[in-house]
Structures are given as C-alpha cells and as structure tokens.
Design an enzyme around this catalytic site. Sequence first.
Site, PDB file in Angstrom:
ATOM      1  N   ASN A   1     -13.140   2.360  -5.935  1.00 56.89           N
ATOM      2  CA  ASN A   1     -11.739   2.748  -6.013  1.00 56.89           C
ATOM      3  C   ASN A   1     -11.263   3.361  -4.706  1.00 56.89           C
ATOM      4  OD1 ASN A   1     -12.012   1.966  -8.670  1.00 56.89           O
ATOM      5  ND2 ASN A   1     -12.228   4.055  -9.456  1.00 56.89           N
ATOM      6  N   VAL A   2     -10.024   3.081  -4.363  1.00 57.69           N
ATOM      7  CA  VAL A   2      -9.437   3.658  -3.152  1.00 57.69           C
ATOM      8  C   VAL A   2      -8.561   4.861  -3.502  1.00 57.69           C
ATOM      9  CG1 VAL A   2      -9.550   1.514  -1.830  1.00 57.69           C
ATOM     10  CG2 VAL A   2      -7.503   1.985  -3.208  1.00 57.69           C
TER      11      VAL A   2
ATOM     12  N   SER B   1     -15.436  -4.556 -13.681  1.00 59.71           N
ATOM     13  CA  SER B   1     -15.543  -5.850 -14.376  1.00 59.71           C
ATOM     14  C   SER B   1     -16.723  -6.677 -13.874  1.00 59.71           C
ATOM     15  CB  SER B   1     -14.245  -6.659 -14.189  1.00 59.71           C
ATOM     16  OG  SER B   1     -14.088  -6.991 -12.822  1.00 59.71           O
TER      17      SER B   1
ATOM     18  N   HIS C   1     -14.923   0.810  -0.677  1.00 62.55           N
ATOM     19  CA  HIS C   1     -13.774  -0.049  -0.352  1.00 62.55           C
ATOM     20  C   HIS C   1     -12.694   0.717   0.395  1.00 62.55           C
ATOM     21  CE1 HIS C   1     -14.836  -3.076  -3.781  1.00 62.55           C
ATOM     22  NE2 HIS C   1     -15.613  -3.200  -2.719  1.00 62.55           N
TER      23      HIS C   1
ATOM     24  N   GLY D   1     -16.547   1.358 -15.649  1.00 66.25           N
ATOM     25  CA  GLY D   1     -15.173   0.879 -15.448  1.00 66.25           C
ATOM     26  C   GLY D   1     -15.025  -0.190 -14.398  1.00 66.25           C
TER      27      GLY D   1
ATOM     28  N   TYR E   1       0.827  -1.217   0.000  1.00 66.62           N
ATOM     29  CA  TYR E   1       0.000   0.000   0.000  1.00 66.62           C
ATOM     30  C   TYR E   1       0.862   1.267   0.000  1.00 66.62           C
ATOM     31  CZ  TYR E   1      -4.090  -2.902   0.372  1.00 66.62           C
ATOM     32  OH  TYR E   1      -5.062  -3.832   0.090  1.00 66.62           O
TER      33      TYR E   1
ATOM     34  N   CYS F   1      -0.569   5.918  16.473  1.00 67.46           N
ATOM     35  CA  CYS F   1      -1.850   6.555  16.156  1.00 67.46           C
ATOM     36  C   CYS F   1      -1.864   7.977  16.727  1.00 67.46           C
ATOM     37  CB  CYS F   1      -2.991   5.740  16.790  1.00 67.46           C
ATOM     38  SG  CYS F   1      -4.590   6.579  16.721  1.00 67.46           S
TER      39      CYS F   1
ATOM     40  N   LEU G   1     -14.988  -0.565 -20.977  1.00 67.23           N
ATOM     41  CA  LEU G   1     -14.180  -0.766 -22.195  1.00 67.23           C
ATOM     42  C   LEU G   1     -14.701  -1.971 -22.969  1.00 67.23           C
ATOM     43  CD1 LEU G   1     -11.745   0.517 -23.545  1.00 67.23           C
ATOM     44  CD2 LEU G   1     -10.271  -1.132 -22.399  1.00 67.23           C
TER      45      LEU G   1
ATOM     46  N   CYS H   1      -4.677   7.877  19.762  1.00 69.77           N
ATOM     47  CA  CYS H   1      -4.483   7.151  21.038  1.00 69.77           C
ATOM     48  C   CYS H   1      -3.023   6.912  21.371  1.00 69.77           C
ATOM     49  CB  CYS H   1      -5.249   5.827  21.016  1.00 69.77           C
ATOM     50  SG  CYS H   1      -4.516   4.584  19.930  1.00 69.77           S
TER      51      CYS H   1
HETATM   52  N1  APR Z   1     -12.310   2.886 -19.695  1.00 66.13           N
HETATM   53  C1  APR Z   1     -13.355   2.150 -19.233  1.00 66.13           C
HETATM   54  N2  APR Z   1     -13.238   0.905 -18.718  1.00 66.13           N
HETATM   55  C2  APR Z   1     -11.995   0.394 -18.655  1.00 66.13           C
HETATM   56  C3  APR Z   1     -10.848   1.083 -19.119  1.00 66.13           C
HETATM   57  C4  APR Z   1     -11.043   2.387 -19.654  1.00 66.13           C
HETATM   58  N3  APR Z   1     -10.024   3.130 -20.119  1.00 66.13           N
HETATM   59  N4  APR Z   1      -9.751   0.290 -18.938  1.00 66.13           N
HETATM   60  C5  APR Z   1     -10.202  -0.845 -18.374  1.00 66.13           C
HETATM   61  N5  APR Z   1     -11.546  -0.800 -18.207  1.00 66.13           N
HETATM   62  C6  APR Z   1     -12.432  -1.818 -17.628  1.00 66.13           C
HETATM   63  C7  APR Z   1     -11.963  -3.235 -17.831  1.00 66.13           C
HETATM   64  O1  APR Z   1     -12.476  -3.738 -19.070  1.00 66.13           O
HETATM   65  C8  APR Z   1     -12.592  -3.952 -16.629  1.00 66.13           C
HETATM   66  O2  APR Z   1     -13.901  -4.429 -16.971  1.00 66.13           O
HETATM   67  O3  APR Z   1     -12.440  -1.612 -16.232  1.00 66.13           O
HETATM   68  C9  APR Z   1     -12.719  -2.855 -15.580  1.00 66.13           C
HETATM   69  C10 APR Z   1     -11.747  -3.012 -14.423  1.00 66.13           C
HETATM   70  O4  APR Z   1     -12.088  -4.197 -13.749  1.00 66.13           O
HETATM   71  P1  APR Z   1     -11.216  -4.641 -12.486  1.00 66.13           P
HETATM   72  O5  APR Z   1      -9.765  -4.522 -12.803  1.00 66.13           O
HETATM   73  O6  APR Z   1     -11.770  -5.952 -12.020  1.00 66.13           O
HETATM   74  O7  APR Z   1     -11.514  -3.508 -11.399  1.00 66.13           O
HETATM   75  P2  APR Z   1     -12.800  -3.382 -10.486  1.00 66.13           P
HETATM   76  O8  APR Z   1     -14.025  -3.881 -11.198  1.00 66.13           O
HETATM   77  O9  APR Z   1     -12.825  -1.978  -9.976  1.00 66.13           O
HETATM   78  O10 APR Z   1     -12.472  -4.371  -9.242  1.00 66.13           O
HETATM   79  C11 APR Z   1     -13.404  -4.374  -8.169  1.00 66.13           C
HETATM   80  O11 APR Z   1     -11.896  -5.773  -6.899  1.00 66.13           O
HETATM   81  O12 APR Z   1      -9.714  -6.167  -6.363  1.00 66.13           O
HETATM   82  C12 APR Z   1     -10.888  -5.658  -5.886  1.00 66.13           C
HETATM   83  O13 APR Z   1     -11.169  -4.024  -4.252  1.00 66.13           O
HETATM   84  C13 APR Z   1     -10.727  -4.204  -5.563  1.00 66.13           C
HETATM   85  O14 APR Z   1     -12.265  -2.383  -5.938  1.00 66.13           O
HETATM   86  C14 APR Z   1     -11.647  -3.506  -6.550  1.00 66.13           C
HETATM   87  C15 APR Z   1     -12.658  -4.578  -6.880  1.00 66.13           C
END
Ligand code: APR
Length: 235
Positions: free
Chosen positions: A93-94, A179, A110, A177, A55, A137, A203, A140
Amino acid sequence: MAHPSLVILTGAGISRESGLATFRDADGIWAKVRIEDVATPEAFARDPARVHAFYNARRAQLRDPAIRPNAAHRALAELDAAWPGELLLVTQNVDDLHDRAGSRRLLHMHGELMRARCMTCEAVHPWPDDLSTATTCPACGQAGGMRPHVVWFGEMPLDMARIGAALDRCDLFVAIGTSGQVYPAAGFVAEVAGRARTVELNLEPSAVASDFDEALHGPATETVPSFVARLLAGA
Ligand code: APR
C-alpha cells in the site's frame, strides 16, 4: 518456537475499512481508470498532467481527517511494539495508515503516496500536497522532474534485497488483504512454503490461496486483531 520470525505482507484490503478503495474489487480503482493511463512510466512520459491529477486526487483523499488507521492497522502496530522476535511488515500500500498506526518495522515496497521523488537528482521528499510539472525540487531546484514516489507497473519494487533476506529467515508468513495477483509480492508465499508456516487473512480466497497452510476469511478489522491476540498469547 517462542517467537518465530515474522514477515507480514499487506495489500489494499487492510485499508478498505478505513474508507480507501481497493484496486480489483468491483468498486476498485482499476474499475474506474486504466493502469495504462495513470500507473506506468509510459503514461507519465505521455501525459504527466493526467498522472499527477490521479495521484493528487488520491493524496487529497488521504489528507481527509475521516481517513484513519483501522483496528487491523492498530493491531499490527501493537504486534510490532510487543514482538521480541524478528518482524517485518511489508506493505504494497502507498497509503500512510500503517505509519500513522505506529508500525515501525515497516517497508513500503510500492512506495508512498505522501512522498515525491525528483527524477533529476533522485532526492525523495515528504509531499502531502499536489504535484505538477511546474513543481521544483527542494534539493536541486529543477522543475518538471518531480514524480510521485510510487512504484509503477514495469518498475522494480523497492527494497527487494531486504525483503528477500527477511523471507529467507522467516518462520511465519502472513498475507493480509491482498488478491495475490501482482508479482513479486504474490510470489512471496511460494518462496517460503515448506519452511515457514503460511497464513492468509483475506475477505475471500486470493489467487494464491492454495499456497497457504491456513486461511482466515473475513474483514481485516475482525481477523487481524484476533490473529494478533493469538500470536501474542503464544498460540
Ligand atoms: N478485509 C480484508 N480483505 C479485504 C477487505 C477487507 N475489508 N476488502 C477487500 N479485501 C480483499 C479483497 O478480497 C482482495 O483480495 O483485499 C484484496 C485487495 O486486492 P487488490 O484490490 O488487488 O489490492 P492489492 O492486492 O493490494 O493489489 C496489489 O496491485 O494495482 C497494484 O500497486 C497496486 O499495490 C497494488 C497491487
């Protein structure tokens, strides 16, 4: 409907064009390091230094001035400022790119890379720098209990009650964005299907693409600004 209630869910794909890796693309984070080694409570208990190093490296990258909000983050911030109806941006997203773009009605389900939490007193602190087992911390004074304020696999996402209430009221659900492979976020579309219009901006088709009424495929910096323009034009 003049101004439907909106819930927007974002994932790593919206930050990809800002220079941050996604998780599951071929060049993604989980192609380089195992979730079990750096993103579970067990990993932290077993080897906290390794988890802190993972991290710390991601936090250092986020401090790089070259990493900035992109046109998709900015379009969502404009929508937030202009939308008179209900709107909640739920990000997985973090990174702090939505915050820096100016989104206000924003929830990090998250957690946030730039915050640290004390496991002794539960206080959460802004934390742009490195963390280690020696970090004390500020609230504390205890050492050894500071962790990234990030939700690990096996832990409950944050603010689920608030997210559920927003989903119950939403007329339009947009996923950007992501998966669609990690729950509970991947299940939000099924939760609202039938009573809200659902749109996926990604995408390529996600794992839950078939649950959506509409899909716009392409890079977020193209699909999101045009989608926001359509919304603000009342289309
Ligand atoms: N524009 C739009 N979409 C995009 C782009 C882009 N330029 N580039 C990639 N993608 C898409 C990919 O096709 C994919 O479907 O973004 C998605 C990213 O998917 P992941 O990498 O699985 O990310 P995410 O869905 O945010 O993961 C969810 O999993 O690992 C944990 O805690 C983590 O928050 C995360 C969670």
